[in-house]
Design an enzyme around this catalytic site. Structure first.
Site, PDB file in Angstrom:
ATOM      1  N   ARG A 112     -32.938  29.081 -50.139  1.00  0.00           N
ATOM      2  CA  ARG A 112     -32.167  30.060 -49.351  1.00  0.00           C
ATOM      3  C   ARG A 112     -33.164  30.711 -48.412  1.00  0.00           C
ATOM      4  NH1 ARG A 112     -27.244  33.088 -49.935  1.00  0.00           N
ATOM      5  NH2 ARG A 112     -27.454  35.270 -49.287  1.00  0.00           N
ATOM      6  N   HIS A 139     -24.413  27.393 -43.840  1.00  0.00           N
ATOM      7  CA  HIS A 139     -24.154  27.794 -45.230  1.00  0.00           C
ATOM      8  C   HIS A 139     -23.210  26.753 -45.848  1.00  0.00           C
ATOM      9  CE1 HIS A 139     -24.101  30.148 -48.709  1.00  0.00           C
ATOM     10  NE2 HIS A 139     -23.666  31.313 -48.257  1.00  0.00           N
ATOM     11  N   GLN A 142     -21.242  27.397 -49.262  1.00  0.00           N
ATOM     12  CA  GLN A 142     -20.140  28.342 -49.123  1.00  0.00           C
ATOM     13  C   GLN A 142     -18.914  27.655 -48.544  1.00  0.00           C
ATOM     14  OE1 GLN A 142     -19.954  31.814 -49.963  1.00  0.00           O
ATOM     15  NE2 GLN A 142     -17.805  31.275 -49.630  1.00  0.00           N
ATOM     16  N   ASP A 234     -16.427  37.690 -42.175  1.00  0.00           N
ATOM     17  CA  ASP A 234     -17.732  37.905 -42.797  1.00  0.00           C
ATOM     18  C   ASP A 234     -18.257  39.240 -42.270  1.00  0.00           C
ATOM     19  OD1 ASP A 234     -20.095  37.565 -44.193  1.00  0.00           O
ATOM     20  OD2 ASP A 234     -20.898  36.009 -42.878  1.00  0.00           O
ATOM     21  N   CYS A 274     -16.729  35.462 -47.644  1.00  0.00           N
ATOM     22  CA  CYS A 274     -17.831  34.899 -48.441  1.00  0.00           C
ATOM     23  C   CYS A 274     -18.522  35.942 -49.315  1.00  0.00           C
ATOM     24  CB  CYS A 274     -18.843  34.215 -47.528  1.00  0.00           C
ATOM     25  SG  CYS A 274     -19.487  35.277 -46.217  1.00  0.00           S
ATOM     26  N   ARG A 302     -17.876  28.773 -55.850  1.00  0.00           N
ATOM     27  CA  ARG A 302     -19.272  28.454 -55.543  1.00  0.00           C
ATOM     28  C   ARG A 302     -19.928  27.757 -56.739  1.00  0.00           C
ATOM     29  NH1 ARG A 302     -22.303  31.477 -51.963  1.00  0.00           N
ATOM     30  NH2 ARG A 302     -23.972  30.052 -52.609  1.00  0.00           N
TER      31      ARG A 302
END
Length: 315
Positions: A112, A139, A142, A234, A274, A302
């Site tokens: 990450r 991402h 996600q 988001d 998310c 996830r």
């Protein structure tokens, strides 16, 4: 249950969803749904018994760390949490040397990070699979969870439209690619100057020509949400952009997902995010805590899509 996907993806990296074919994405989601059922029924599924994955974190996380670590545990494997301060990467060791060293110890690497090129460099020098768990540009994990959630609720990808309202960031980029791969129409509405990157938009639109999906970037949130089966947003200020927070608050105010905006979507539209969310900024509490919200199903997924991914790459 995992044979077909594992045969095509074993030993590969996942840096963006453009790395996967449409069949591979649908198979991964099918496997994730199967693993989810096994977990709910209490059926053991130690497909990665004896395997170890290194988890490198430049950015802090709740869902990413917990879902990958718990997922490896449920699969019979072991996960190692490594922040930059825990390893020599934080003291100047090169990405190349880090990749080559970790490859001798572990069966897979999750990272990450901020810069996407760092993940590409890690993968180029690793002899074990590398999973992009987030960069400033993409991402993918996600987006897999998002499309899994859409499929669980709607039962199909055909004829579906997903509208994303807000910053044209890494989440928007991966959603466009995922939707394009699966034939889902996707409309992104962002303020002028905050749209998704043009090269990534073109990539998604090129993919969509093969699947029949419509990928659009707009500045009008109502037009984007009109007729949508899912409405997504988001945070307006992602990690690394905190110095722009006040400017962004002004620019994004007309893009708040509230009851008025979501009324332009279909009556049975679902709301996705998310997380983490800032109630009162990008979304109102009425929406995110209301009956149309599937954000915690999405967060749970996830775990399941990442387990499917780890099995396919490392199993």
């Amino acid at each position: 249950m995992v044979t077909t996907t594992a045969n095509s993806l074993k030993g590969k990296h996942l840096l963006t969803l453009s790395d996967l074919s449409t069949d591979e994405i649908t198979q991964l989601i099918d496997v994730a749904i199967g693993l989810k059922k096994m977990q709910k029924q209490g059926e053991p599924h130690p497909y990665l018994k004896g395997k170890t994955m290194a988890m490198i974190f430049e950015k802090s996380s709740t869902r990413t760390r917990v879902s990958f670590e718990v997922g490896m545990n449920q699969l019979g494997g072991h996960a190692l949490f490594l922040s930059r301060s825990d390893i020599q990467l934080g003291r100047g060791e090169t990405v190349q040397d880090t990749a080559k060293t970790l490859s001798r110890y572990v069966d897979g690497i999750m990272i990450r990070a901020y810069e996407h090129k760092a993940v590409e460099e890690l993968a180029a020098n690793s002899s074990v699979p590398v999973i992009n768990a987030l960069t400033d540009d993409f991402h993918p994990c996600q987006a897999l969870a998002d499309l899994m959630t859409l499929y669980e609720v709607k039962g199909t990808y055909a004829g579906q439209k997903l509208a994303y309202v807000g910053d044209g960031n890494n989440v928007a980029h991966s959603l466009m690619i995922a939707c394009a791969k699966l034939g889902v129409d996707c409309s992104i509405a962002s303020p002028e100057g905050y749209e998704p990157k043009k090269e990534i938009t073109k990539l998604a639109q090129d993919i969509a020509q093969e699947t029949g999906a419509a990928i659009k970037v707009l500045n009008d949130p109502q037009a984007a949400v009109s007729g949508a089966d899912a409405v997504y947003t988001d945070v307006w200020t992602s990690m690394g952009w905190e110095d722009e927070q006040e400017v962004r608050l002004q620019a994004f105010q007309p893009y708040q997902v509230n009851s008025q905006l979501i009324s332009f979507a279909k009556n049975d539209a679902i709301f996705l995010h998310c997380l983490p969310a800032k109630r009162g900024e990008e979304v109102t509490a009425e929406v995110i805590d209301g009956p149309q919200s599937y954000v915690f199903d999405e967060a749970e997924n996830r775990l399941h899509v990442q387990k499917a991914l780890m099995v396919a790459l490392m199993g």
